[in-house]
Design an enzyme around this catalytic site. Structure first.
Site, PDB file in Angstrom:
ATOM      1  N   ARG A  21       0.818  -1.217   0.000  1.00  0.00           N
ATOM      2  CA  ARG A  21       0.000   0.000   0.000  1.00  0.00           C
ATOM      3  C   ARG A  21       0.854   1.271   0.000  1.00  0.00           C
ATOM      4  NH1 ARG A  21      -5.568  -0.634   1.122  1.00  0.00           N
ATOM      5  NH2 ARG A  21      -6.088  -2.764   0.628  1.00  0.00           N
ATOM      6  N   ARG A  25      -3.740   6.632   0.421  1.00  0.00           N
ATOM      7  CA  ARG A  25      -4.316   7.812   1.075  1.00  0.00           C
ATOM      8  C   ARG A  25      -3.369   8.633   1.948  1.00  0.00           C
ATOM      9  NH1 ARG A  25      -9.579   4.948   3.389  1.00  0.00           N
ATOM     10  NH2 ARG A  25      -8.138   3.201   3.204  1.00  0.00           N
ATOM     11  N   ARG A  34      -7.601  11.647  -6.095  1.00  0.00           N
ATOM     12  CA  ARG A  34      -8.888  11.071  -5.664  1.00  0.00           C
ATOM     13  C   ARG A  34      -9.968  12.134  -5.455  1.00  0.00           C
ATOM     14  NH1 ARG A  34     -11.702   8.599  -4.631  1.00  0.00           N
ATOM     15  NH2 ARG A  34     -11.758   7.168  -2.864  1.00  0.00           N
ATOM     16  N   ASP A  70      -6.507  -3.433  -7.542  1.00  0.00           N
ATOM     17  CA  ASP A  70      -7.033  -3.987  -6.300  1.00  0.00           C
ATOM     18  C   ASP A  70      -7.169  -5.496  -6.458  1.00  0.00           C
ATOM     19  OD1 ASP A  70      -8.286  -3.017  -3.607  1.00  0.00           O
ATOM     20  OD2 ASP A  70      -9.617  -4.596  -4.322  1.00  0.00           O
ATOM     21  N   TYR A 142     -14.403 -12.521   0.089  1.00  0.00           N
ATOM     22  CA  TYR A 142     -15.145 -11.328  -0.360  1.00  0.00           C
ATOM     23  C   TYR A 142     -16.389 -11.714  -1.166  1.00  0.00           C
ATOM     24  CZ  TYR A 142     -11.606  -8.179   1.404  1.00  0.00           C
ATOM     25  OH  TYR A 142     -10.777  -7.478   2.238  1.00  0.00           O
TER      26      TYR A 142
HETATM   27  O1  1CP Z   1       0.065   0.566  -3.246  1.00  0.00           O
HETATM   28  C1  1CP Z   1      -0.389  -0.583  -3.359  1.00  0.00           C
HETATM   29  O2  1CP Z   1      -0.167  -1.472  -2.529  1.00  0.00           O
HETATM   30  C2  1CP Z   1      -1.172  -0.951  -4.625  1.00  0.00           C
HETATM   31  C3  1CP Z   1      -2.593  -0.905  -4.562  1.00  0.00           C
HETATM   32  C4  1CP Z   1      -3.469  -1.847  -3.742  1.00  0.00           C
HETATM   33  C5  1CP Z   1      -3.272  -3.160  -3.294  1.00  0.00           C
HETATM   34  C6  1CP Z   1      -2.021  -4.024  -3.373  1.00  0.00           C
HETATM   35  C7  1CP Z   1      -4.786  -1.488  -3.406  1.00  0.00           C
HETATM   36  C8  1CP Z   1      -5.405  -0.189  -3.685  1.00  0.00           C
HETATM   37  N1  1CP Z   1      -5.392  -2.584  -2.826  1.00  0.00           N
HETATM   38  C9  1CP Z   1      -4.484  -3.606  -2.725  1.00  0.00           C
HETATM   39  C10 1CP Z   1      -4.690  -4.964  -2.191  1.00  0.00           C
HETATM   40  C11 1CP Z   1      -5.910  -5.268  -1.410  1.00  0.00           C
HETATM   41  N2  1CP Z   1      -7.181  -4.777  -1.589  1.00  0.00           N
HETATM   42  C12 1CP Z   1      -5.954  -6.219  -0.369  1.00  0.00           C
HETATM   43  C13 1CP Z   1      -4.796  -7.085   0.066  1.00  0.00           C
HETATM   44  C14 1CP Z   1      -3.888  -6.400   1.008  1.00  0.00           C
HETATM   45  C15 1CP Z   1      -4.424  -6.169   2.385  1.00  0.00           C
HETATM   46  O3  1CP Z   1      -4.660  -7.156   3.107  1.00  0.00           O
HETATM   47  O4  1CP Z   1      -4.563  -4.989   2.761  1.00  0.00           O
HETATM   48  C16 1CP Z   1      -7.269  -6.253   0.132  1.00  0.00           C
HETATM   49  C17 1CP Z   1      -7.791  -7.066   1.277  1.00  0.00           C
HETATM   50  C18 1CP Z   1      -8.033  -5.353  -0.641  1.00  0.00           C
HETATM   51  C19 1CP Z   1      -9.486  -5.071  -0.536  1.00  0.00           C
HETATM   52  C20 1CP Z   1      -9.731  -3.628  -0.310  1.00  0.00           C
HETATM   53  N3  1CP Z   1      -9.788  -2.705  -1.310  1.00  0.00           N
HETATM   54  C21 1CP Z   1      -9.815  -2.946   0.924  1.00  0.00           C
HETATM   55  C22 1CP Z   1      -9.712  -3.643   2.279  1.00  0.00           C
HETATM   56  C23 1CP Z   1     -10.791  -3.401   3.279  1.00  0.00           C
HETATM   57  C24 1CP Z   1     -11.890  -4.396   3.432  1.00  0.00           C
HETATM   58  O5  1CP Z   1     -13.032  -3.923   3.532  1.00  0.00           O
HETATM   59  O6  1CP Z   1     -11.668  -5.621   3.528  1.00  0.00           O
HETATM   60  C25 1CP Z   1      -9.961  -1.577   0.641  1.00  0.00           C
HETATM   61  C26 1CP Z   1     -10.108  -0.448   1.607  1.00  0.00           C
HETATM   62  C27 1CP Z   1      -9.943  -1.448  -0.784  1.00  0.00           C
HETATM   63  C28 1CP Z   1      -9.979  -0.184  -1.572  1.00  0.00           C
HETATM   64  C29 1CP Z   1      -8.620   0.278  -1.925  1.00  0.00           C
HETATM   65  N4  1CP Z   1      -7.730  -0.482  -2.673  1.00  0.00           N
HETATM   66  C30 1CP Z   1      -6.573   0.232  -2.874  1.00  0.00           C
HETATM   67  C31 1CP Z   1      -6.746   1.518  -2.240  1.00  0.00           C
HETATM   68  C32 1CP Z   1      -5.727   2.642  -2.243  1.00  0.00           C
HETATM   69  C33 1CP Z   1      -8.023   1.528  -1.652  1.00  0.00           C
HETATM   70  C34 1CP Z   1      -8.673   2.693  -0.924  1.00  0.00           C
HETATM   71  C35 1CP Z   1      -9.508   3.448  -1.876  1.00  0.00           C
HETATM   72  C36 1CP Z   1      -9.525   4.915  -1.581  1.00  0.00           C
HETATM   73  O7  1CP Z   1     -10.316   5.305  -0.684  1.00  0.00           O
HETATM   74  O8  1CP Z   1      -8.797   5.697  -2.226  1.00  0.00           O
END
Ligand code: 1CP
Length: 333
Positions: A21, A25, A34, A70, A142
């Protein structure tokens, strides 16, 4: 590339460093994009996704860029609509129906190929490009829960039914084809995120998760990193998954996790992301402690034990990366 050298367990003067990540944000320049574009639009517009991928590289001397996408990205291309709020939201699907899903339609993830090409063009050739996907169990979680969940009742029920194995097999096949697209587009390695694997018992992991992960990884053609947080009780099974390296969270000290996975393995981790919520001095000391636990072993990739938290101060990330980059090793083996 330093990251590929570490994955090959070559001796290095310091470990490679990147953060899960690392785009997101906590960066004001990400929030600026964003403010003008929603998450899905940013992710599926190659120019925006490539720009977000490169943003952390402009600030810090990182050894890898992880493509901005994602783990849910392949689902729309498999006919499953997903919304983000900010986490994924979808209509729950029965495990029996998950087994009927097809591979992602390449035309519907064409944006990702284009993003990967733009990222490669914008990167220093010494910096690796990382593609990624969710592991079958985590995608199943999911799909059957309809989003994130505290107790994962639908997943845990499914794991006790005959529907689990065919559903995981389908997700493994789809994930493999999704990762192949990324490899063909030019990523140097891939990471498999298994966020919810830690909920499985050792026998569930062995019987259900591991065969699906092996199917995803085998013969992919690039090095692979398998990451599962909260999985201390599963670490001894990691080597059987066939990945090149293994990512661990912060709950065990790095040297203890390494012993459980195997001293001759490549290990990634494992600074507690909450340390980055403190101050640069504390961050430097905690970073040093992880480096000391890695000692002189080859095959260490410095990373957090899970993703960067949204309220992380940028100067704390900077302190962590600087400490690693300045940590030239003596007598690397
Ligand atoms: O910088 C990076 O790492 C690249 C982008 C990236 C990655 C690798 C994003 C962008 N998501 C992920 C992986 C991801 N997505 C995982 C595996 C890693 C982990 O365990 O954290 C998971 C579980 C998700 C699912 C997901 N997507 C969540 C998790 C919360 C939940 O409810 O289970 C969330 C918040 C997202 C949205 C998301 N994905 C990525 C970002 C930057 C965001 C936030 C969106 C925003 O508000 O801008």
């Amino acid at each position: 590339m330093r990251l590929l050298a570490a994955l090959g367990r070559q001796p290095l003067d310091r470990p490679p460093v990147w953060l899960m990540r690392q785009a997101g944000r906590y960066l004001p320049e990400y929030r600026a994009i964003r403010a003008k574009h929603d998450f899905l639009q940013a992710m599926t517009t190659p120019e925006l996704a490539a720009e977000i991928t490169l943003q952390p590289l402009r600030r810090f001397p990182l050894d890898a860029a992880i493509v901005f996408a994602d783990i849910m990205s392949p689902l729309p291309a498999m006919g499953v609509e997903v919304a983000f709020d900010p986490g994924p939201r979808l209509t729950p699907i029965a495990p029996e129906d998950v087994a009927l899903l097809g591979d992602p339609d390449p035309a519907r993830v064409a944006y990702l190929t284009e993003t990967i090409k733009l990222v490669r063009e914008g990167l220093d050739p010494a910096v690796a490009t990382i593609g990624f996907a969710g592991a079958p169990v985590t995608l199943l979680a999911y799909l059957v829960e309809g989003g994130g969940s505290r107790q994962l009742p639908a997943l845990r029920r499914a794991l006790h039914s005959d529907a689990a194995s065919p559903a995981l097999e389908t997700l493994a096949r789809a994930t493999r084809s999704y990762l192949r697209l990324q490899v063909e587009a030019g990523v140097d390695l891939v990471q498999i995120f298994d966020t919810w694997a830690g909920w499985l018992t050792p026998s569930q992991f062995r019987a259900l998760a591991a065969p699906a992960i092996r199917h995803v990884i085998e013969g992919l053609g690039v090095p692979t990193i398998y990451f599962a947080p909260g999985a201390a009780h599963l670490l001894d099974q990691f080597p059987a998954l066939g990945a090149t390296g293994y990512g661990v969270d912060w709950r065990l000290p790095l040297d203890e996790a390494w012993r459980l996975i195997g001293e001759d393995r490549v290990v990634q981790g494992n600074l507690d992301p909450a340390v980055l919520l403190t101050d640069p001095d504390t961050v430097r000391r905690a970073t040093r402690a992880v480096l000391d636990e890695a000692g002189n072993r080859s095959g260490h990739i410095f990373n957090l034990g899970h993703g960067v938290l949204p309220d992380t101060p940028v100067e704390c990330v900077e302190a962590m990366v600087t400490e690693v980059v300045e940590s030239v090793r003596v007598g690397a083996r």
